[in-house]
Design an enzyme around this catalytic site. Structure first.
Site, mmCIF file in Angstrom:
data_model
loop_
_atom_site.group_PDB
_atom_site.id
_atom_site.type_symbol
_atom_site.label_atom_id
_atom_site.label_comp_id
_atom_site.label_asym_id
_atom_site.label_seq_id
_atom_site.Cartn_x
_atom_site.Cartn_y
_atom_site.Cartn_z
ATOM 1 N N SER A 1 4.587 2.446 7.960
ATOM 2 C CA SER A 1 4.307 1.274 7.133
ATOM 3 C C SER A 1 5.513 0.879 6.297
ATOM 4 O O SER A 1 6.094 1.704 5.594
ATOM 5 C CB SER A 1 3.124 1.556 6.204
ATOM 6 O OG SER A 1 1.937 1.690 6.936
ATOM 7 N N ASP B 1 0.017 -7.642 1.303
ATOM 8 C CA ASP B 1 0.505 -6.273 1.493
ATOM 9 C C ASP B 1 2.034 -6.215 1.578
ATOM 10 O O ASP B 1 2.586 -5.399 2.307
ATOM 11 C CB ASP B 1 -0.120 -5.625 2.730
ATOM 12 C CG ASP B 1 -0.035 -4.084 2.673
ATOM 13 O OD1 ASP B 1 0.178 -3.546 1.566
ATOM 14 O OD2 ASP B 1 -0.168 -3.443 3.727
ATOM 15 N N HIS C 1 0.814 -1.225 0.000
ATOM 16 C CA HIS C 1 0.000 0.000 0.000
ATOM 17 C C HIS C 1 0.844 1.270 0.000
ATOM 18 O O HIS C 1 0.344 2.360 -0.249
ATOM 19 C CB HIS C 1 -0.993 0.006 1.169
ATOM 20 C CG HIS C 1 -0.389 0.249 2.514
ATOM 21 N ND1 HIS C 1 -0.100 -0.759 3.405
ATOM 22 C CD2 HIS C 1 -0.018 1.396 3.144
ATOM 23 C CE1 HIS C 1 0.393 -0.250 4.511
ATOM 24 N NE2 HIS C 1 0.461 1.066 4.388
#
Length: 387
Positions: A134, A60, A30
């Protein structure tokens, strides 16, 4: 309108070539999936243009590469050996504050069914993780990456003490496939499974809730060819106990297609071992009037499947009844049954028409307990209704 986003990542592999060197960086899908241009900035100020090596939206995980060498990779640990309570460090770029380090402990392992990714097996930590973290590593006290920070649970959008990281064993497997093939190949059984709750275990005559329940076996699938049936309870896969739906899905998906895998099942109280040849998961794999009957105890109304309705729900006439009305607040509504749900079995008995459905439910009324096999869309599941 163009926008600029920020995330984190870490070097995990370097490759020296005759013509050029490459350095591979692991991050979240993402972070890079919509990027037209990617720039990587290191702590010493050096910047490089990067390109995507491969992405896997289902887990992911993504790998990007830069054309340079002699960058030391971060050692990768063994995430299966981490313990709840173990100290860990989260490193990343929260809110653009590069190379921020926060400290916490492993709060839990094996978190699944969170709805974050299709394939989940998260490490939960209370190390502060915020937007921008992230893709950064979760590191143990030996300086080894044991996870990749991915998501947080928050009511405010910021840190609330609940963060999630993808275990490095899973991320490493995915990343290696992305480097070698540019995509991820997953194993496939062709079944739909659900947790074995105490209510379901009792309905199936089991004295324990160990295992997971098979609620659907797809036609011509590896599972069907191996002899797996609806109502089987899977207790072991490849010699290791099965206790959780998410963990089982992950283990099957990571099994190379063509592998002969051993399944231990409980079928009507008897243990059996089946050998199944794992298939390859492909990207595409997942009103008419009629006589109606009302089951007041359940709070729903059903009707016989006409040929037109059967075609609509991908069934054969006589294979179940369709729910045409559900009372608000009823036990059926609370169990997730809705208008359009198809009821295929009642108390392990196939239902052919609406009258038969009402008769079987009436027989179960003395126990005030009924086991239903239902279908919503393409997915089947068992539910227990009590009143």
């Amino acid at each position: 309108q163009q926008s600029i986003g920020q995330g984190s990542g870490f070097v995990f592999k370097s490759k020296n070539g005759l013509l050029s060197d490459k350095t591979y960086i692991m991050t979240n899908n993402h972070v890079v999936e919509h990027a037209e241009k990617i720039r990587v900035k290191f702590k010493d100020g050096r910047e490089f243009e990067a390109k995507v090596t491969g992405r896997d939206p289902l887990s992911d995980v993504a790998v990007i590469e830069i054309k340079t060498g002699k960058l030391p990779p971060l050692p990768l640990g063994d995430s299966s050996k981490i313990e709840v309570g173990e100290w860990v460090l989260a490193i990343g770029n929260p809110f653009g504050l590069s190379h921020t380090l926060t400290v916490g402990v492993v709060s839990a392992k094996g978190r699944t069914a969170l709805g974050i990714n299709d394939y989940e097996d998260f490490i939960q930590t209370d190390a502060a993780i915020n937007p921008g973290n992230s893709g950064g590593p979760l590191v143990n006290l030996n300086g080894e990456a044991v996870g990749m920070n991915t998501a947080i649970f928050s009511r405010s959008g910021g840190y609330m003490g609940v963060g999630f990281a993808i275990p490095i064993n899973l991320a490493r497997n995915i990343a290696q496939q992305l480097i070698e093939h540019g995509e991820v190949t997953r194993g496939f059984l062709g079944i739909i499974i659900q947790p074995l709750t105490p209510e379901l275990a009792k309905s199936f005559g089991l004295d324990q809730t160990r295992g997971i329940l098979v609620s659907q076996v797809n036609e011509d699938s590896p599972a069907e060819k191996a002899g797996l049936k609806v109502g089987d309870v899977i207790t072991s896969y490849q010699g290791k106990p099965v206790t959780d739906v998410g963990d089982f899905r992950n283990r099957v998906s990571l099994t190379p297609p063509g592998t002969e895998a051993l399944l231990t099942i409980n079928r009507e109280g008897k243990q059996k071992t089946l050998t199944v040849t794992i298939g390859k998961l492909s990207k595409d794999k997942l009103a008419a009037a009629g006589p109606a009957q009302t089951a007041g105890e359940l709070g729903l109304t059903v009707q016989t499947l006409t040929p037109q309705l059967a075609e609509q729900f991908d069934l054969k006439p006589g294979e179940g009844v369709v729910v045409t009305q559900v009372e608000s607040g009823s036990i059926a509504a609370l169990a997730g049954i809705r208008t359009g749900t198809v009821i295929i079995e009642v108390d392990r008995k196939p239902v052919k028409n609406a009258a038969e459905f009402k008769r079987i439910v009436k027989q179960s009324s003395a126990d005030k307990n009924v086991l239903l096999l239902i279908r919503n869309g393409n997915a089947q599941s068992y539910v227990v209704l009590k009143w």
